[in-house]
Design an enzyme around this catalytic site. Structure first.
Site, PDB file in Angstrom:
ATOM      1  CG  HIS A 306      -2.072   0.918   1.104  1.00  0.00           C
ATOM      2  ND1 HIS A 306      -1.985   2.254   1.373  1.00  0.00           N
ATOM      3  CD2 HIS A 306      -3.338   0.682   0.688  1.00  0.00           C
ATOM      4  CE1 HIS A 306      -3.168   2.799   1.128  1.00  0.00           C
ATOM      5  NE2 HIS A 306      -4.006   1.870   0.711  1.00  0.00           N
ATOM      6  CG  ASP A 364      -8.617  -4.188  -2.447  1.00  0.00           C
ATOM      7  OD1 ASP A 364      -9.783  -3.987  -2.082  1.00  0.00           O
ATOM      8  OD2 ASP A 364      -7.909  -3.331  -2.973  1.00  0.00           O
TER       9      ASP A 364
HETATM   10  N1  CMC Z   1       4.171  -7.522  -4.967  1.00  0.00           N
HETATM   11  C1  CMC Z   1       5.515  -7.540  -5.144  1.00  0.00           C
HETATM   12  N2  CMC Z   1       6.293  -6.458  -4.951  1.00  0.00           N
HETATM   13  C2  CMC Z   1       5.709  -5.319  -4.599  1.00  0.00           C
HETATM   14  C3  CMC Z   1       4.306  -5.214  -4.402  1.00  0.00           C
HETATM   15  C4  CMC Z   1       3.527  -6.372  -4.615  1.00  0.00           C
HETATM   16  N3  CMC Z   1       2.219  -6.335  -4.444  1.00  0.00           N
HETATM   17  N4  CMC Z   1       3.982  -3.946  -4.064  1.00  0.00           N
HETATM   18  C5  CMC Z   1       5.136  -3.265  -4.028  1.00  0.00           C
HETATM   19  N5  CMC Z   1       6.184  -4.079  -4.355  1.00  0.00           N
HETATM   20  C6  CMC Z   1       7.609  -3.745  -4.347  1.00  0.00           C
HETATM   21  C7  CMC Z   1       7.986  -2.908  -5.577  1.00  0.00           C
HETATM   22  O1  CMC Z   1       8.423  -3.739  -6.638  1.00  0.00           O
HETATM   23  C8  CMC Z   1       9.096  -2.060  -5.022  1.00  0.00           C
HETATM   24  O2  CMC Z   1      10.252  -2.860  -4.913  1.00  0.00           O
HETATM   25  P1  CMC Z   1      11.718  -2.194  -5.152  1.00  0.00           P
HETATM   26  O3  CMC Z   1      11.856  -1.157  -4.077  1.00  0.00           O
HETATM   27  O4  CMC Z   1      12.670  -3.338  -5.033  1.00  0.00           O
HETATM   28  O5  CMC Z   1      11.683  -1.597  -6.535  1.00  0.00           O
HETATM   29  C9  CMC Z   1       8.650  -1.760  -3.585  1.00  0.00           C
HETATM   30  O6  CMC Z   1       7.824  -2.880  -3.226  1.00  0.00           O
HETATM   31  C10 CMC Z   1       7.860  -0.459  -3.432  1.00  0.00           C
HETATM   32  O7  CMC Z   1       6.788  -0.463  -4.378  1.00  0.00           O
HETATM   33  P2  CMC Z   1       6.159   0.829  -5.059  1.00  0.00           P
HETATM   34  O8  CMC Z   1       5.519   0.421  -6.346  1.00  0.00           O
HETATM   35  O9  CMC Z   1       7.182   1.923  -5.104  1.00  0.00           O
HETATM   36  O10 CMC Z   1       5.075   1.210  -3.989  1.00  0.00           O
HETATM   37  P3  CMC Z   1       3.851   2.166  -4.231  1.00  0.00           P
HETATM   38  O11 CMC Z   1       3.581   2.809  -2.928  1.00  0.00           O
HETATM   39  O12 CMC Z   1       4.046   3.050  -5.405  1.00  0.00           O
HETATM   40  O13 CMC Z   1       2.701   1.121  -4.655  1.00  0.00           O
HETATM   41  C11 CMC Z   1       0.766  -0.227  -4.628  1.00  0.00           C
HETATM   42  C12 CMC Z   1       1.621   0.790  -3.866  1.00  0.00           C
HETATM   43  C13 CMC Z   1      -0.514  -0.507  -3.840  1.00  0.00           C
HETATM   44  C14 CMC Z   1       0.369   0.342  -6.014  1.00  0.00           C
HETATM   45  C15 CMC Z   1       1.586  -1.537  -4.817  1.00  0.00           C
HETATM   46  O14 CMC Z   1       1.975  -2.057  -3.566  1.00  0.00           O
HETATM   47  C16 CMC Z   1       0.840  -2.600  -5.630  1.00  0.00           C
HETATM   48  O15 CMC Z   1       0.874  -2.566  -6.861  1.00  0.00           O
HETATM   49  N6  CMC Z   1       0.134  -3.549  -4.933  1.00  0.00           N
HETATM   50  C17 CMC Z   1      -0.684  -4.523  -5.604  1.00  0.00           C
HETATM   51  C18 CMC Z   1      -2.002  -3.900  -5.985  1.00  0.00           C
HETATM   52  C19 CMC Z   1      -2.916  -3.693  -4.786  1.00  0.00           C
HETATM   53  O16 CMC Z   1      -3.105  -4.601  -3.983  1.00  0.00           O
HETATM   54  N7  CMC Z   1      -3.534  -2.505  -4.719  1.00  0.00           N
HETATM   55  C20 CMC Z   1      -4.543  -2.206  -3.706  1.00  0.00           C
HETATM   56  C21 CMC Z   1      -4.194  -1.080  -2.816  1.00  0.00           C
HETATM   57  S1  CMC Z   1      -5.285  -1.047  -1.406  1.00  0.00           S
HETATM   58  C22 CMC Z   1      -6.802  -0.569  -1.992  1.00  0.00           C
HETATM   59  C23 CMC Z   1      -6.878   0.879  -2.265  1.00  0.00           C
HETATM   60  O17 CMC Z   1      -6.740   1.686  -1.306  1.00  0.00           O
HETATM   61  O18 CMC Z   1      -7.142   1.215  -3.420  1.00  0.00           O
END
Ligand code: CMC
Length: 429
Positions: A306, A364
């Site tokens: 998240h 989720d």
């Molecule tokens: N699986 C594997 N690796 C992950 C995941 C995941 N679900 N989420 C983040 N990472 C890794 C990412 O690859 C990165 O690694 P590194 O630092 O080595 O490059 C690190 O963790 C940080 O990720 P980020 O993309 O910079 O984090 P963010 O804050 O931009 O993304 C997120 C947040 C929710 C988009 C992401 O965690 C994700 O895509 N999760 C899966 C989709 C999901 O479940 N979304 C629902 C969010 S909750 C409901 C809502 O409020 O809408």
């Protein structure tokens, strides 16, 4: 404002900016005068360090895993309040007294039907249209049906539009579902509570009675409460940005629905369940964990991670409990999807990749399992999220419209395209 100021040095010059304090949470540096003073913008794609507004509605402490609506912890509200009480709280700032709740429930209940002409509007969609495509279109189209509540400068019209959207969104979402399965639309029943009425509109058929189980209705109500608001997330910011141009409220909420649809936001519950099903059995989990960790593979564990929570999502904890209750009631506690979910959670929470990055299950991860057990197809999951979030979007939109400091949202950019050049005639290109 605090006595503190922030100093920014660029070359030889130092500029000073006020620091503003909220009730709790990080202070903010007020950089509104930055461009005038320095001729520079700030650069913050994804708004990871930018507060775009002040708000008194929802507070999140991502490190602690805390979520408060108007100061009340989410777990207390999920346990003790009905969704309509939560709606009142988000909209008006405090929990309702008995008579206030009765009056509010009555107002919402009296607006649950949609204009009959809307039925024809649905018929224009293909039967296999995604419910989110239908909900986006129909919510936007409300501006074409309810002309008497689109003048945003009139507080009475704003209030009526708000009540209309909260009252009609379950009907709109349920109709999208009924349309997709080729069953007749089911009219709302005003003797039922909000969650039961939604279940009724989704699952009742003219041919036989549909009995609503109170445990299922409670789980549905909780899902609504847990998704009701979440501070300045992508869809809420979309609603605010749309509303900042004084667009009508139906158009703004439709914009929020469209944004929510994305798999990184509201679409994650659908993606999470699809992923759990794809994994299928516990023995295949390690393979998927490796895929998620592989930087050359775009696969991510859906329902994990998240932007704000760097601790267990407090909504996921409540949802996990609800999932157990519902599955036990429906006799599917040995459901393979739940088993995969539980095992996946355990493995991910002990794997250094996820631990180091503070990737915990989010709301989720479990909501999809509950919705699946109740009988909703995955395509309805995000529509149910949109239904729940409508009140949050409206509360945030109303707060913004009522703010005397409101300005049209207009982010700036770092331009890295071609600088000015002379036009080349086609014969010389
Ligand atoms: N699986 C594997 N690796 C992950 C995941 C995941 N679900 N989420 C983040 N990472 C890794 C990412 O690859 C990165 O690694 P590194 O630092 O080595 O490059 C690190 O963790 C940080 O990720 P980020 O993309 O910079 O984090 P963010 O804050 O931009 O993304 C997120 C947040 C929710 C988009 C992401 O965690 C994700 O895509 N999760 C899966 C989709 C999901 O479940 N979304 C629902 C969010 S909750 C409901 C809502 O409020 O809408």
């Amino acid at each position: 404002m605090s006595d503190q100021t922030a100093k920014l040095t660029i070359g030889e010059e130092t500029f000073e900016f006020p620091v503003l304090n909220g009730t709790v949470g990080p202070d903010v540096i007020d950089i509104r005068s930055l461009y005038a003073k320095t001729g520079m913008f700030t650069y913050d794609p994804g708004f990871t360090s930018t507060a775009a507004c002040d708000s008194a509605i929802t507070y999140i402490d991502g490190d602690k895993g805390e979520l408060l609506y108007r100061g009340y912890p989410i777990d207390q509200l999920a346990e003790k309040s009905s969704f309509l009480e939560v709606c009142f709280l988000l909209l008006y700032g405090d929990l309702p007294k008995k008579n206030e709740l009765a009056d509010f429930s009555n107002r919402v209940t009296r607006h649950t039907m949609v204009h009959e002409q809307m039925h024809y509007f649905y018929r224009g969609f293909r039967r296999d249209a995604h419910p989110m495509a239908i909900v986006t279109g129909v919510v936007g189209a409300m501006a074409a049906f309810y002309h008497d509540s689109t003048d945003i400068s009139d507080p009475v019209q704003r209030e009526i539009a708000s009540i209309r959207m909260i009252a009609k969104i379950p009907t709109i979402a349920a109709m999208a579902y009924k349309y997709s399965v080729g069953q007749p639309f089911v009219y709302p029943r005003n003797d039922l509570d909000y969650a039961s009425n939604f279940l009724h509109m989704c699952f009742a058929v003219p041919a036989e009675e549909y009995k609503i189980d109170p445990v299922v209705a409670k789980a549905m109500d909780r899902i609504f409460t847990l998704h009701a608001d979440h501070e300045q997330n992508a869809s809420t910011s979309t609603v605010r940005l749309s509303g900042s141009s004084d667009a009508n409220p139906f158009a703004c909420i439709a914009a929020g629905v469209a944004c929510l649809w994305g798999p990184a936001h509201g679409g994650a519950n659908e993606a999470a369940l699809n992923m759990l099903r794809e994994i299928g059995t516990v023995d295949r989990i390690p393979e998927y964990i490796e895929k998620a960790k592989d930087k050359n593979d775009p696969f991510r564990l859906m329902g994990f991670g998240h932007r704000v929570y760097k601790n267990y999502d407090p909504r996921a904890a409540v949802m996990q409990e609800s999932a157990r209750e519902v599955l036990e009631l429906l006799g599917v506690e040995n459901n393979p999807t739940l088993q995969v979910a539980q095992e996946l959670e355990k493995i991910a929470l002990s794997d250094p990749y996820f631990v180091d990055r503070k990737l915990y299950p989010n709301v989720d991860f479990y909501s999809g399992i509950i919705l699946d057990a109740i009988g909703f197809p995955t395509s309805m999951f995000t529509a149910i999220f949109a239904l729940s979030r409508t009140v949050g979007w409206i509360a945030q939109w109303k707060e913004m419209i009522g703010d005397p400091q409101k300005k049209i949202g207009r982010p700036r950019q770092l331009y890295n395209g071609v600088a000015a050049r002379d036009y080349t005639p086609i014969s010389e290109r």
